[in-house]
Write a protein that holds these residues in place. Structure first.
Motif, PDB file in Angstrom:
ATOM      1  N   MET A   1      71.188 -29.789  38.754  1.00  0.00           N
ATOM      2  CA  MET A   1      72.391 -30.390  39.315  1.00  0.00           C
ATOM      3  C   MET A   1      72.197 -31.901  39.442  1.00  0.00           C
ATOM      4  N   ALA A   2      73.229 -32.657  39.137  1.00  0.00           N
ATOM      5  CA  ALA A   2      73.143 -34.106  39.269  1.00  0.00           C
ATOM      6  C   ALA A   2      72.935 -34.471  40.727  1.00  0.00           C
TER       7      ALA A   2
ATOM      8  N   LEU B   1      72.251 -30.819  34.102  1.00  0.00           N
ATOM      9  CA  LEU B   1      73.324 -29.900  34.462  1.00  0.00           C
ATOM     10  C   LEU B   1      73.647 -29.026  33.253  1.00  0.00           C
ATOM     11  N   SER B   2      73.299 -27.759  33.325  1.00  0.00           N
ATOM     12  CA  SER B   2      73.543 -26.846  32.212  1.00  0.00           C
ATOM     13  C   SER B   2      74.583 -25.780  32.551  1.00  0.00           C
TER      14      SER B   2
ATOM     15  N   LEU C   1      79.638 -34.116  29.055  1.00  0.00           N
ATOM     16  CA  LEU C   1      78.214 -34.348  29.300  1.00  0.00           C
ATOM     17  C   LEU C   1      77.436 -34.355  27.993  1.00  0.00           C
TER      18      LEU C   1
ATOM     19  N   ILE D   1      80.554 -27.969  28.792  1.00  0.00           N
ATOM     20  CA  ILE D   1      80.549 -29.315  29.362  1.00  0.00           C
ATOM     21  C   ILE D   1      80.531 -30.385  28.263  1.00  0.00           C
TER      22      ILE D   1
ATOM     23  N   ALA E   1      77.990 -27.893  39.061  1.00  0.00           N
ATOM     24  CA  ALA E   1      78.444 -29.281  39.086  1.00  0.00           C
ATOM     25  C   ALA E   1      78.689 -29.741  40.524  1.00  0.00           C
TER      26      ALA E   1
ATOM     27  N   LEU F   1      75.656 -38.969  32.487  1.00  0.00           N
ATOM     28  CA  LEU F   1      76.044 -37.596  32.816  1.00  0.00           C
ATOM     29  C   LEU F   1      74.818 -36.756  32.510  1.00  0.00           C
ATOM     30  N   SER F   2      74.141 -36.330  33.532  1.00  0.00           N
ATOM     31  CA  SER F   2      72.785 -35.791  33.398  1.00  0.00           C
ATOM     32  C   SER F   2      72.715 -34.505  32.594  1.00  0.00           C
TER      33      SER F   2
ATOM     34  N   GLY G   1      78.213 -33.833  36.254  1.00  0.00           N
ATOM     35  CA  GLY G   1      76.892 -34.293  35.865  1.00  0.00           C
ATOM     36  C   GLY G   1      76.623 -35.744  36.144  1.00  0.00           C
TER      37      GLY G   1
END
Length: 206
Positions: free
Chosen positions: A1-2, A116-117, A104, A101, A122, A112-113, A46
């Protein structure tokens, strides 16, 4: 998670009473509601914590191009720190919670990291009843659960609690901040006028 200042966003929201607890601070719920009323825009899923996001974002606009729902916009190039960076306005067009996403995936810098998958993880913000006096269910004008029905995590991120609201109604939208992603679909769907009764407090404003 961001990362965000809503770290685990531990707070209790029950009707008009509750506390916001996080990052060593305790905020009355009305302070969070006031913050929601003051905010309009939200970062994409993200997004890093705001200072890190602004440093990492190269203003390329690829995330905006990748969004299939035209949710994202870019701030005008006006010389401000936000100039050219992506955002969305939930009341107009919320995040549709795409499982892949794409915004991202399009980001070339990690603003936008890629950590985060799962879109369910989010942390764009958290929804809060910002205008209880406009909520049909809370004031007893009519039973309305438009925010509940719009939520992509229906029954998990939001539910309708039964009990006197203090405003003449018997139902209150209650948000679980540990599940809410801040997508804004509840805000978009709210039938209240002139403003939404429920709004997202974005992570960048926490």
């Amino acid at each position: 998670m961001a990362q965000s200042r809503f770290t685990r966003r531990c707070f209790v929201q029950t009707g008009l009473c509750g506390l916001v607890v996080g990052a060593g601070a305790t905020l009355p719920l009305f302070d969070l509601a006031r913050e929601a009323r003051a905010q309009v825009w939200v970062r994409p899923p993200g997004a890093l914590a705001e200072p890190d996001f602004l440093a990492a974002c190269i203003r390329c606009g690829l995330c905006v191009q990748a969004c299939p729902f035209e949710t994202l916009q870019l701030f005008e190039l006006n010389g401000s720190a936000d100039a050219g960076t992506p955002y969305f306005v939930a009341r107009s067009v919320p995040c549709e919670m795409c499982t892949d996403i794409p915004c991202l995936q399009a980001c070339p810098t990690g603003a936008l990291s890629p950590a985060l998958s799962d879109i369910r993880e989010a942390d764009m913000g958290v929804a809060v009843v910002s205008h209880p006096d406009l909520c049909n269910s809370m004031i007893g004008l009519a039973y309305c659960d438009s925010c509940f029905r719009a939520c992509p995590l229906q029954g998990e991120a939001i539910h309708m609690a039964y009990g006197e609201t203090g405003l003449g109604g018997m139902f209150t939208p209650v948000v679980d901040p540990d599940v809410c992603t801040g997508c804004g679909k509840c805000e978009h769907a709210c039938v209240a006028q002139p403003d939404a009764a429920i709004r997202v407090v974005p992570s960048h404003a926490a």
